[in-house]
Design an enzyme around this catalytic site. Structure first.
Site, PDB file in Angstrom:
ATOM      1  N   ASP A 159       0.753  -1.408  -0.178  1.00  0.00           N
ATOM      2  CA  ASP A 159      -0.196   0.186  -0.316  1.00  0.00           C
ATOM      3  C   ASP A 159       1.058   0.887   0.243  1.00  0.00           C
ATOM      4  O   ASP A 159       1.370   1.510   0.624  1.00  0.00           O
ATOM      5  CB  ASP A 159      -0.826   0.264   1.550  1.00  0.00           C
ATOM      6  CG  ASP A 159      -1.780   1.092   1.399  1.00  0.00           C
ATOM      7  OD1 ASP A 159      -2.212   1.314   0.034  1.00  0.00           O
ATOM      8  OD2 ASP A 159      -2.670   0.944   1.910  1.00  0.00           O
ATOM      9  N   HIS A 198       2.815   3.500  -8.818  1.00  0.00           N
ATOM     10  CA  HIS A 198       2.389   1.426  -9.360  1.00  0.00           C
ATOM     11  C   HIS A 198       3.982   1.678  -9.807  1.00  0.00           C
ATOM     12  O   HIS A 198       4.255  -0.177  -9.963  1.00  0.00           O
ATOM     13  CB  HIS A 198       1.410   1.950 -10.042  1.00  0.00           C
ATOM     14  CG  HIS A 198       0.396   2.346  -9.111  1.00  0.00           C
ATOM     15  ND1 HIS A 198       0.024   2.089  -7.917  1.00  0.00           N
ATOM     16  CD2 HIS A 198      -0.508   2.855  -9.585  1.00  0.00           C
ATOM     17  CE1 HIS A 198      -1.549   2.228  -7.849  1.00  0.00           C
ATOM     18  NE2 HIS A 198      -2.223   2.794  -9.295  1.00  0.00           N
ATOM     19  N   LEU A 212      10.621 -20.172  -4.882  1.00  0.00           N
ATOM     20  CA  LEU A 212       9.769 -19.267  -4.277  1.00  0.00           C
ATOM     21  C   LEU A 212       8.893 -19.642  -4.508  1.00  0.00           C
ATOM     22  O   LEU A 212       8.439 -19.020  -6.661  1.00  0.00           O
ATOM     23  CB  LEU A 212      10.041 -17.963  -4.364  1.00  0.00           C
ATOM     24  CG  LEU A 212       9.533 -17.110  -3.834  1.00  0.00           C
ATOM     25  CD1 LEU A 212       8.456 -17.459  -2.505  1.00  0.00           C
ATOM     26  CD2 LEU A 212       9.427 -15.947  -4.596  1.00  0.00           C
TER      27      LEU A 212
HETATM   28  C1  FPP Z   1      -1.299  -0.025  -3.489  1.00  0.00           C
HETATM   29  O1  FPP Z   1      -1.499   1.013  -3.325  1.00  0.00           O
HETATM   30  C2  FPP Z   1      -0.882  -0.563  -4.531  1.00  0.00           C
HETATM   31  C3  FPP Z   1      -2.161  -0.985  -5.833  1.00  0.00           C
HETATM   32  C4  FPP Z   1      -3.457  -1.115  -5.661  1.00  0.00           C
HETATM   33  C5  FPP Z   1      -1.738  -1.607  -6.698  1.00  0.00           C
HETATM   34  C6  FPP Z   1       0.075  -2.480  -6.464  1.00  0.00           C
HETATM   35  C7  FPP Z   1       0.221  -2.133  -7.606  1.00  0.00           C
HETATM   36  C8  FPP Z   1       1.644  -2.758  -7.821  1.00  0.00           C
HETATM   37  C9  FPP Z   1       3.107  -2.318  -6.897  1.00  0.00           C
HETATM   38  C10 FPP Z   1       2.116  -2.879  -9.553  1.00  0.00           C
HETATM   39  C11 FPP Z   1       1.802  -4.159 -10.291  1.00  0.00           C
HETATM   40  C12 FPP Z   1       2.429  -5.340  -9.558  1.00  0.00           C
HETATM   41  C13 FPP Z   1       3.138  -6.697  -9.301  1.00  0.00           C
HETATM   42  C14 FPP Z   1       2.471  -7.801  -8.612  1.00  0.00           C
HETATM   43  C15 FPP Z   1       3.798  -6.671 -11.071  1.00  0.00           C
HETATM   44  P1  FPP Z   1      -2.718   2.964  -3.885  1.00  0.00           P
HETATM   45  O2  FPP Z   1      -2.594   2.450  -4.984  1.00  0.00           O
HETATM   46  O3  FPP Z   1      -3.315   2.338  -3.071  1.00  0.00           O
HETATM   47  O4  FPP Z   1      -2.044   3.604  -2.711  1.00  0.00           O
HETATM   48  P2  FPP Z   1      -2.354   5.285  -1.777  1.00  0.00           P
HETATM   49  O5  FPP Z   1      -3.212   4.781  -1.160  1.00  0.00           O
HETATM   50  O6  FPP Z   1      -1.302   5.802  -1.220  1.00  0.00           O
HETATM   51  O7  FPP Z   1      -3.512   5.937  -2.699  1.00  0.00           O
END
Ligand code: FPP
Length: 247
Positions: free
Chosen positions: A21, A38, A132
């Site tokens: 997050d 991201h 893994l």
């Molecule tokens: C949360 O941050 C993250 C996500 C909803 C997406 C996670 C995706 C990635 C790390 C990229 C792709 C992953 C892989 C496995 C290749 P948020 O957008 O909720 O952040 P915020 O709470 O600060 O708005």
């Protein structure tokens, strides 16, 4: 000195699950659009996966896209799906090099065809790897998964394949998308939020929880080691007394 030196090799958690997050907040802090967060988050995924494979973690489950994430603005959902396709294309050679097997949990049928096909291709390519297990939760939510399990068990009862008295913990676990995957020993959430957000609710009944203020793009391999060391100093009692566990 690295925190890695403090890890007790005989007590490595078998399964670590992570709620990644804070990508959006990290981007905002730099005055950038959310997608930069991201993209930086993908670099963290790469580093953490390599480190987990290297220290002998058996399962690493990452919450990459929740059922609720479908409600984000269409541009962000589309960009995330494209990023997933791009990441799998770029990272498959690294998964092969590190002997990592890719698995997914969630309602994968809901993913756009290009994203789904990319994942299925990578799952097939890495199926023979023995290191893994990298489990990506995609279009996943725990309540969705429990509803699906309940429907399938009800259908099996109706068809006479299972008796009501045979519905026990093992039967429920076998009907979840995590079937065959051990429950997480350690659940990490980044970004300072203190909640579970519909992630692995059944499976984390006895997991140790670890929260850090670090935003996901800032989370380093040293932070992972620190979480593992913290976990190793906890006493897991599974409902028993401390004396029972010690004897
Ligand atoms: C949360 O941050 C993250 C996500 C909803 C997406 C996670 C995706 C990635 C790390 C990229 C792709 C992953 C892989 C496995 C290749 P948020 O957008 O909720 O952040 P915020 O709470 O600060 O708005």
């Amino acid at each position: 000195m690295s925190k890695k030196d403090d890890i007790i090799k005989e007590r490595i958690p078998r399964h670590i699950a992570i709620i990644m997050d804070g990508n959006g907040r990290w981007a905002k802090k730099q005055g950038l659009a959310r997608m930069f967060g991201h993209r930086q988050g993908v670099t963290t995924v790469h580093n953490i996966t390599e480190a987990a494979a290297e220290i002998g973690i058996e399962y690493l489950t990452l919450y990459a896209f929740s059922t609720e994430n479908w409600n984000r603005p269409k541009e962000e959902v589309d960009a995330l799906m494209a990023l997933l396709v791009d990441t799998i294309a770029k990272e498959t050679p690294t998964l092969m090099k590190n002997n990592v097997k890719l698995l997914t949990i969630g309602d994968v049928d809901r993913l756009p065809k290009a994203t789904r096909d990319k994942f299925l291709g990578c799952i097939e390519q890495t199926a023979g790897n023995t290191g893994l297990n990298l489990v990506l939760a995609l279009s996943y939510s725990s309540r969705w998964e429990i509803i699906e399990a309940a429907k399938r068990i009800a259908a099996e009862v109706k068809d006479g394949k299972i008796a009501i008295d045979e519905i026990n913990e093992a039967a429920i676990s076998e009907h979840l998308t995590t079937q065959g995957i051990p429950d997480p020993d350690l659940l990490i959430r980044t970004s300072g939020e203190l909640r579970i957000s519909n992630f692995l609710l059944w499976q984390i009944a006895y997991s140790e929880l670890y929260f850090t203020d670090k935003l996901w793009p800032e989370f380093t391999v040293e932070d992972l080691y620190e979480a593992i060391v913290d976990y190793q100093h906890r006493e897991r009692r599974f409902g028993k007394t401390s004396e029972q566990v010690k004897s």
